[in-house]
Write a protein that holds these residues in place. Structure first.
Motif, PDB file in Angstrom:
ATOM      1  N   MET A   1     -39.708 -76.431 -17.058  1.00 48.84           N
ATOM      2  CA  MET A   1     -38.569 -75.583 -17.351  1.00 48.84           C
ATOM      3  C   MET A   1     -38.709 -74.632 -18.445  1.00 48.84           C
ATOM      4  SD  MET A   1     -35.865 -78.658 -16.635  1.00 48.84           S
ATOM      5  CE  MET A   1     -34.370 -77.761 -16.004  1.00 48.84           C
ATOM      6  N   ASP A   2     -38.095 -73.331 -18.472  1.00 43.56           N
ATOM      7  CA  ASP A   2     -38.163 -72.378 -19.426  1.00 43.56           C
ATOM      8  C   ASP A   2     -36.827 -71.508 -18.947  1.00 43.56           C
ATOM      9  OD1 ASP A   2     -40.417 -71.651 -21.617  1.00 43.56           O
ATOM     10  OD2 ASP A   2     -38.758 -70.277 -21.412  1.00 43.56           O
ATOM     11  N   ILE A   3     -36.252 -70.933 -20.221  1.00 41.07           N
ATOM     12  CA  ILE A   3     -35.058 -70.199 -19.950  1.00 41.07           C
ATOM     13  C   ILE A   3     -35.530 -68.454 -19.680  1.00 41.07           C
ATOM     14  CG2 ILE A   3     -35.118 -69.136 -22.118  1.00 41.07           C
ATOM     15  CD1 ILE A   3     -32.233 -69.193 -22.360  1.00 41.07           C
ATOM     16  N   GLY A   4     -36.837 -68.248 -19.734  1.00 42.28           N
ATOM     17  CA  GLY A   4     -37.501 -67.026 -19.626  1.00 42.28           C
ATOM     18  C   GLY A   4     -38.097 -66.944 -18.082  1.00 42.28           C
ATOM     19  N   LYS A   5     -37.853 -65.673 -17.387  1.00 44.37           N
ATOM     20  CA  LYS A   5     -38.662 -65.661 -16.185  1.00 44.37           C
ATOM     21  C   LYS A   5     -40.210 -65.498 -16.305  1.00 44.37           C
ATOM     22  CE  LYS A   5     -38.698 -62.319 -12.147  1.00 44.37           C
ATOM     23  NZ  LYS A   5     -38.160 -61.232 -11.750  1.00 44.37           N
ATOM     24  N   GLY A   6     -40.747 -64.872 -17.413  1.00 44.93           N
ATOM     25  CA  GLY A   6     -41.876 -64.381 -17.655  1.00 44.93           C
ATOM     26  C   GLY A   6     -42.777 -65.956 -17.972  1.00 44.93           C
ATOM     27  N   PRO A   7     -42.236 -66.834 -18.816  1.00 46.75           N
ATOM     28  CA  PRO A   7     -42.781 -68.177 -18.807  1.00 46.75           C
ATOM     29  C   PRO A   7     -42.917 -69.066 -17.648  1.00 46.75           C
ATOM     30  CG  PRO A   7     -41.380 -67.630 -20.645  1.00 46.75           C
ATOM     31  CD  PRO A   7     -41.233 -66.510 -19.735  1.00 46.75           C
ATOM     32  N   ILE A   8     -41.738 -68.996 -17.077  1.00 44.83           N
ATOM     33  CA  ILE A   8     -41.761 -69.421 -15.446  1.00 44.83           C
ATOM     34  C   ILE A   8     -42.904 -69.191 -14.529  1.00 44.83           C
ATOM     35  CG2 ILE A   8     -40.420 -69.906 -13.488  1.00 44.83           C
ATOM     36  CD1 ILE A   8     -39.710 -71.824 -15.629  1.00 44.83           C
ATOM     37  N   GLU A   9     -43.025 -67.514 -14.730  1.00 46.44           N
ATOM     38  CA  GLU A   9     -44.068 -66.985 -13.641  1.00 46.44           C
ATOM     39  C   GLU A   9     -45.375 -67.486 -14.094  1.00 46.44           C
ATOM     40  OE1 GLU A   9     -43.241 -62.900 -13.816  1.00 46.44           O
ATOM     41  OE2 GLU A   9     -41.563 -63.003 -12.199  1.00 46.44           O
ATOM     42  N   ARG A  10     -45.504 -67.622 -15.396  1.00 46.54           N
ATOM     43  CA  ARG A  10     -47.054 -68.030 -15.806  1.00 46.54           C
ATOM     44  C   ARG A  10     -47.184 -69.554 -15.649  1.00 46.54           C
ATOM     45  NH1 ARG A  10     -45.375 -64.713 -20.510  1.00 46.54           N
ATOM     46  NH2 ARG A  10     -44.624 -66.558 -21.390  1.00 46.54           N
ATOM     47  N   ALA A  11     -46.175 -70.252 -15.729  1.00 46.94           N
ATOM     48  CA  ALA A  11     -46.407 -71.700 -15.406  1.00 46.94           C
ATOM     49  C   ALA A  11     -46.682 -72.028 -13.941  1.00 46.94           C
ATOM     50  CB  ALA A  11     -45.206 -72.502 -15.722  1.00 46.94           C
TER      51      ALA A  11
ATOM     52  N   THR B   1     -41.359 -75.614 -10.994  1.00 48.90           N
ATOM     53  CA  THR B   1     -40.871 -74.981 -12.119  1.00 48.90           C
ATOM     54  C   THR B   1     -39.262 -74.747 -11.933  1.00 48.90           C
ATOM     55  OG1 THR B   1     -41.571 -72.843 -10.975  1.00 48.90           O
ATOM     56  CG2 THR B   1     -42.969 -73.619 -12.606  1.00 48.90           C
ATOM     57  N   ARG B   2     -38.641 -74.439 -12.800  1.00 47.26           N
ATOM     58  CA  ARG B   2     -37.338 -74.364 -12.715  1.00 47.26           C
ATOM     59  C   ARG B   2     -36.746 -73.601 -14.029  1.00 47.26           C
ATOM     60  NH1 ARG B   2     -33.934 -79.802 -11.454  1.00 47.26           N
ATOM     61  NH2 ARG B   2     -35.624 -79.777  -9.866  1.00 47.26           N
ATOM     62  N   GLN B   3     -36.277 -72.181 -13.690  1.00 46.23           N
ATOM     63  CA  GLN B   3     -35.697 -71.384 -14.639  1.00 46.23           C
ATOM     64  C   GLN B   3     -34.430 -71.876 -15.284  1.00 46.23           C
ATOM     65  OE1 GLN B   3     -35.779 -67.348 -14.227  1.00 46.23           O
ATOM     66  NE2 GLN B   3     -34.932 -66.581 -16.024  1.00 46.23           N
ATOM     67  N   SER B   4     -33.887 -72.299 -16.455  1.00 50.39           N
ATOM     68  CA  SER B   4     -33.110 -73.178 -16.834  1.00 50.39           C
ATOM     69  C   SER B   4     -32.882 -72.965 -18.509  1.00 50.39           C
ATOM     70  CB  SER B   4     -33.190 -74.397 -16.509  1.00 50.39           C
ATOM     71  OG  SER B   4     -32.048 -75.326 -17.175  1.00 50.39           O
ATOM     72  N   ASP B   5     -31.759 -72.813 -18.919  1.00 54.34           N
ATOM     73  CA  ASP B   5     -31.209 -72.787 -20.315  1.00 54.34           C
ATOM     74  C   ASP B   5     -31.233 -74.096 -20.740  1.00 54.34           C
ATOM     75  OD1 ASP B   5     -30.184 -72.455 -22.588  1.00 54.34           O
ATOM     76  OD2 ASP B   5     -28.454 -71.507 -21.960  1.00 54.34           O
TER      77      ASP B   5
END
Length: 234
Positions: free
Chosen positions: A46-56, A71-75
């Motif tokens: 999980m990550d708040i940022g779109k970029g980190p999620i795409e890398r993951a 993966t899950r984009q999340s605050d």
């Protein structure tokens, strides 16, 4: 996959068969490593940022781990469901931010068996929060990597309170074991405080005088911690 010493120390705290959520996953390295070691049954990166999620996502696909790790984009843990995981990993953030992430979802905390936390600062605040939230600290590590000091805290549900503020400031377990890296860190901080006081010595403004008092108080706590190691600091 080879992890940095910091990430390796975090990964080593995950129990075999765990279902984990890695908050602020960035590249997803820790969940992927644990998958490759057959250490987890489920991973949510999980990550708040779109970029980190795409890398993951790219890394998870490259390592063939998509059947176990999602993966899950999340605050923080806002998009985590109750009962999905039993272990939370939160690393590379300030201790105050980690507290805020956890206190937003008390329902999640009630179902967690293990917290693995690596605060970049405000460790004292985080230790107080863990005790107030019904967790006890079972292990602390401090390591030095590329000139930076890192503290890793592992906690499980349970009641615990420390008697002395210095134990919250530096970690009772680290003090009790007379951890040599902690001693090095405290000595380093004392030297930094001495430099600050020297630079402030020629300044006579009201703010400079206030800052001197603040630094002297902080330095006093670090010096007290050294005394717990039965050392002298001149």
């Amino acid at each position: 996959m080879e992890l940095s010493r910091r990430l390796q120390a975090i990964a080593d705290e995950v129990s075999k068969g765990s279902a984990i959520a890695d908050i602020g996953t960035d590249h997803g390295y820790v969940p992927i490593y644990l998958y490759k070691k057959n250490q987890i049954t489920k991973g949510i990166a999980m990550d708040i940022g779109k970029g980190p999620i795409e890398r993951a996502q790219n890394n998870i696909k490259a390592y063939g781990a998509a059947d176990v790790i999602e993966t899950r984009q999340s605050d923080g843990v806002s998009k985590l469901k109750v009962g999905e995981v039993d272990t939370l990993i939160i690393a590379g953030m300030g201790g105050l931010l980690i507290c805020k992430i956890l206190e937003r979802r008390p329902d999640i905390l009630l179902t967690i068996d293990r917290l693995i936390l690596q605060p970049q600062r405000d460790e004292e605040i985080l230790r107080h929060f863990l005790h107030a939230s019904g967790f006890r600290i079972i292990k602390e590590q401090i390591l030095k990597e590329e000139g930076h000091f890192y503290v890793i805290i592992t906690a499980i549900p349970g009641k615990e309170q420390y008697k002395h503020n210095v134990e919250y400031l530096f970690g009772k377990l680290l003090i009790d074991e007379k951890n040599p890296i902690l001693k090095e860190y405290i000595s380093y901080k004392l030297e930094e405080y001495d430099k600050i006081l020297h630079n402030l010595s020629n300044q006579k403004t009201p703010r400079a005088e206030e800052r001197k008092i603040e630094v002297q108080q902080e330095r006093g706590m670090y010096k007290e911690a050294l005394q717990w190691f039965l050392l002298e600091y001149n």
